[in-house]
Design a protein around this motif. Structure first.
Motif, PDB file in Angstrom:
ATOM      1  N   ALA A   1       0.830  -1.208   0.000  1.00  0.00           N
ATOM      2  CA  ALA A   1       0.000   0.000   0.000  1.00  0.00           C
ATOM      3  C   ALA A   1       0.863   1.257   0.000  1.00  0.00           C
ATOM      4  CB  ALA A   1      -0.936  -0.008   1.207  1.00  0.00           C
ATOM      5  N   SER A   2       1.962   1.232   0.729  1.00  0.00           N
ATOM      6  CA  SER A   2       2.818   2.417   0.776  1.00  0.00           C
ATOM      7  C   SER A   2       3.561   2.630  -0.538  1.00  0.00           C
ATOM      8  CB  SER A   2       3.810   2.325   1.940  1.00  0.00           C
ATOM      9  OG  SER A   2       4.730   1.276   1.724  1.00  0.00           O
ATOM     10  N   ALA A   3       3.765   1.553  -1.293  1.00  0.00           N
ATOM     11  CA  ALA A   3       4.460   1.659  -2.575  1.00  0.00           C
ATOM     12  C   ALA A   3       3.502   1.893  -3.742  1.00  0.00           C
ATOM     13  CB  ALA A   3       5.271   0.388  -2.828  1.00  0.00           C
ATOM     14  N   ALA A   4       2.206   1.807  -3.485  1.00  0.00           N
ATOM     15  CA  ALA A   4       1.214   1.950  -4.551  1.00  0.00           C
ATOM     16  C   ALA A   4       1.229   3.352  -5.124  1.00  0.00           C
ATOM     17  CB  ALA A   4      -0.179   1.607  -4.028  1.00  0.00           C
ATOM     18  N   ARG A   5       1.030   3.432  -6.407  1.00  0.00           N
ATOM     19  CA  ARG A   5       1.008   4.731  -7.084  1.00  0.00           C
ATOM     20  C   ARG A   5      -0.374   5.367  -7.009  1.00  0.00           C
ATOM     21  NH1 ARG A   5       4.765   3.468 -12.353  1.00  0.00           N
ATOM     22  NH2 ARG A   5       6.426   2.515 -11.148  1.00  0.00           N
TER      23      ARG A   5
ATOM     24  N   ASP B   1      -4.258   5.769  -4.835  1.00  0.00           N
ATOM     25  CA  ASP B   1      -4.697   5.939  -3.454  1.00  0.00           C
ATOM     26  C   ASP B   1      -4.987   4.610  -2.765  1.00  0.00           C
ATOM     27  OD1 ASP B   1      -4.470   8.667  -3.558  1.00  0.00           O
ATOM     28  OD2 ASP B   1      -6.581   9.014  -4.014  1.00  0.00           O
ATOM     29  N   ARG B   2      -5.470   3.657  -3.554  1.00  0.00           N
ATOM     30  CA  ARG B   2      -5.856   2.356  -2.993  1.00  0.00           C
ATOM     31  C   ARG B   2      -5.271   1.231  -3.825  1.00  0.00           C
ATOM     32  NH1 ARG B   2     -12.183   2.650  -1.326  1.00  0.00           N
ATOM     33  NH2 ARG B   2     -12.041   4.509  -0.060  1.00  0.00           N
ATOM     34  N   LEU B   3      -5.082   0.091  -3.181  1.00  0.00           N
ATOM     35  CA  LEU B   3      -4.678  -1.109  -3.916  1.00  0.00           C
ATOM     36  C   LEU B   3      -5.918  -1.703  -4.575  1.00  0.00           C
ATOM     37  CD1 LEU B   3      -2.349  -2.971  -1.386  1.00  0.00           C
ATOM     38  CD2 LEU B   3      -1.668  -1.780  -3.460  1.00  0.00           C
ATOM     39  N   SER B   4      -5.762  -2.173  -5.782  1.00  0.00           N
ATOM     40  CA  SER B   4      -6.882  -2.850  -6.442  1.00  0.00           C
ATOM     41  C   SER B   4      -7.081  -4.214  -5.785  1.00  0.00           C
ATOM     42  CB  SER B   4      -6.576  -3.038  -7.927  1.00  0.00           C
ATOM     43  OG  SER B   4      -5.511  -3.957  -8.092  1.00  0.00           O
ATOM     44  N   LEU B   5      -8.250  -4.780  -5.979  1.00  0.00           N
ATOM     45  CA  LEU B   5      -8.510  -6.116  -5.439  1.00  0.00           C
ATOM     46  C   LEU B   5      -7.524  -7.136  -5.997  1.00  0.00           C
ATOM     47  CD1 LEU B   5     -12.418  -6.194  -5.457  1.00  0.00           C
ATOM     48  CD2 LEU B   5     -10.873  -5.797  -3.534  1.00  0.00           C
TER      49      LEU B   5
ATOM     50  N   GLU C   1      -2.787 -10.563  -5.131  1.00  0.00           N
ATOM     51  CA  GLU C   1      -1.409 -10.903  -5.480  1.00  0.00           C
ATOM     52  C   GLU C   1      -0.508 -10.871  -4.242  1.00  0.00           C
ATOM     53  OE1 GLU C   1       2.179  -9.053  -8.171  1.00  0.00           O
ATOM     54  OE2 GLU C   1       0.117  -8.768  -8.856  1.00  0.00           O
ATOM     55  N   VAL C   2      -0.653  -9.838  -3.422  1.00  0.00           N
ATOM     56  CA  VAL C   2       0.155  -9.726  -2.205  1.00  0.00           C
ATOM     57  C   VAL C   2      -0.144 -10.880  -1.256  1.00  0.00           C
ATOM     58  CG1 VAL C   2       0.552  -8.334  -0.129  1.00  0.00           C
ATOM     59  CG2 VAL C   2       0.415  -7.225  -2.359  1.00  0.00           C
ATOM     60  N   LEU C   3      -1.423 -11.228  -1.138  1.00  0.00           N
ATOM     61  CA  LEU C   3      -1.832 -12.299  -0.231  1.00  0.00           C
ATOM     62  C   LEU C   3      -1.669 -13.692  -0.827  1.00  0.00           C
ATOM     63  CD1 LEU C   3      -5.051 -10.729   1.308  1.00  0.00           C
ATOM     64  CD2 LEU C   3      -2.728 -10.755   2.252  1.00  0.00           C
ATOM     65  N   ARG C   4      -1.213 -13.740  -2.070  1.00  0.00           N
ATOM     66  CA  ARG C   4      -0.983 -15.009  -2.777  1.00  0.00           C
ATOM     67  C   ARG C   4      -2.245 -15.876  -2.815  1.00  0.00           C
ATOM     68  NH1 ARG C   4       3.685 -13.902   0.227  1.00  0.00           N
ATOM     69  NH2 ARG C   4       3.046 -15.186   1.962  1.00  0.00           N
ATOM     70  N   VAL C   5      -3.370 -15.238  -3.109  1.00  0.00           N
ATOM     71  CA  VAL C   5      -4.659 -15.935  -3.151  1.00  0.00           C
ATOM     72  C   VAL C   5      -4.675 -16.991  -4.251  1.00  0.00           C
ATOM     73  CG1 VAL C   5      -7.131 -15.650  -3.578  1.00  0.00           C
ATOM     74  CG2 VAL C   5      -5.920 -14.013  -2.134  1.00  0.00           C
ATOM     75  N   ALA C   6      -4.165 -16.658  -5.427  1.00  0.00           N
ATOM     76  CA  ALA C   6      -4.165 -17.604  -6.546  1.00  0.00           C
ATOM     77  C   ALA C   6      -3.329 -18.826  -6.215  1.00  0.00           C
ATOM     78  CB  ALA C   6      -3.657 -16.932  -7.812  1.00  0.00           C
ATOM     79  N   GLU C   7      -2.204 -18.637  -5.535  1.00  0.00           N
ATOM     80  CA  GLU C   7      -1.353 -19.766  -5.159  1.00  0.00           C
ATOM     81  C   GLU C   7      -2.097 -20.716  -4.236  1.00  0.00           C
ATOM     82  OE1 GLU C   7       2.349 -18.420  -3.518  1.00  0.00           O
ATOM     83  OE2 GLU C   7       2.659 -17.008  -5.159  1.00  0.00           O
ATOM     84  N   GLU C   8      -2.844 -20.175  -3.285  1.00  0.00           N
ATOM     85  CA  GLU C   8      -3.623 -21.010  -2.370  1.00  0.00           C
ATOM     86  C   GLU C   8      -4.735 -21.740  -3.107  1.00  0.00           C
ATOM     87  OE1 GLU C   8      -3.256 -21.759   0.908  1.00  0.00           O
ATOM     88  OE2 GLU C   8      -1.335 -20.751   0.756  1.00  0.00           O
ATOM     89  N   ARG C   9      -5.356 -21.053  -4.039  1.00  0.00           N
ATOM     90  CA  ARG C   9      -6.449 -21.638  -4.804  1.00  0.00           C
ATOM     91  C   ARG C   9      -5.959 -22.785  -5.684  1.00  0.00           C
ATOM     92  NH1 ARG C   9      -8.507 -17.180  -7.901  1.00  0.00           N
ATOM     93  NH2 ARG C   9      -8.900 -16.182  -5.930  1.00  0.00           N
ATOM     94  N   ASP C  10      -4.728 -22.645  -6.224  1.00  0.00           N
ATOM     95  CA  ASP C  10      -4.179 -23.631  -7.135  1.00  0.00           C
ATOM     96  C   ASP C  10      -3.352 -24.712  -6.449  1.00  0.00           C
ATOM     97  OD1 ASP C  10      -5.319 -22.137  -9.158  1.00  0.00           O
ATOM     98  OD2 ASP C  10      -3.473 -21.031  -9.593  1.00  0.00           O
ATOM     99  N   ALA C  11      -3.231 -24.643  -5.130  1.00  0.00           N
ATOM    100  CA  ALA C  11      -2.410 -25.605  -4.395  1.00  0.00           C
ATOM    101  C   ALA C  11      -3.009 -26.999  -4.488  1.00  0.00           C
ATOM    102  CB  ALA C  11      -2.279 -25.173  -2.947  1.00  0.00           C
ATOM    103  N   PRO C  12      -2.172 -28.016  -4.697  1.00  0.00           N
ATOM    104  CA  PRO C  12      -2.685 -29.391  -4.772  1.00  0.00           C
ATOM    105  C   PRO C  12      -3.217 -29.846  -3.418  1.00  0.00           C
ATOM    106  CG  PRO C  12      -0.276 -29.376  -4.797  1.00  0.00           C
ATOM    107  CD  PRO C  12      -0.733 -27.946  -4.847  1.00  0.00           C
ATOM    108  N   GLY C  13      -4.169 -30.741  -3.460  1.00  0.00           N
ATOM    109  CA  GLY C  13      -4.733 -31.290  -2.248  1.00  0.00           C
ATOM    110  C   GLY C  13      -5.922 -30.548  -1.703  1.00  0.00           C
TER     111      GLY C  13
END
Length: 59
Positions: free
Chosen positions: A31-35, A37-41, A46-58
């Motif tokens: 957020a502090s590095a964002a160009r 005012d707000r981070l997009s969803l 991406e920061v929270l690595r949501v896609a990685e968790e969603r694609d994790a095996p098992g």
């Protein structure tokens, strides 16, 4: 009388809480590095690595 924590590794660690604190820190940095005012969803995911968790095996 002063109470001091004993030396010798008696601290209890909550690994879930530590992981949440780390993710919050990463969000703050992003957020502090964002160009804008707000981070997009998408940026937050991406920061929270949501896609990685969603694609994790098992899941």
């Amino acid at each position: 009388m002063t109470h001091v924590a004993p030396v010798g590794g008696t601290a209890v660690q909550d690994h879930v809480a530590l992981a949440e604190i780390e993710l919050c820190g990463e969000l703050i940095i992003a957020a502090s590095a964002a160009r804008e005012d707000r981070l997009s969803l998408e940026s937050i995911d991406e920061v929270l690595r949501v896609a990685e968790e969603r694609d994790a095996p098992g899941d």
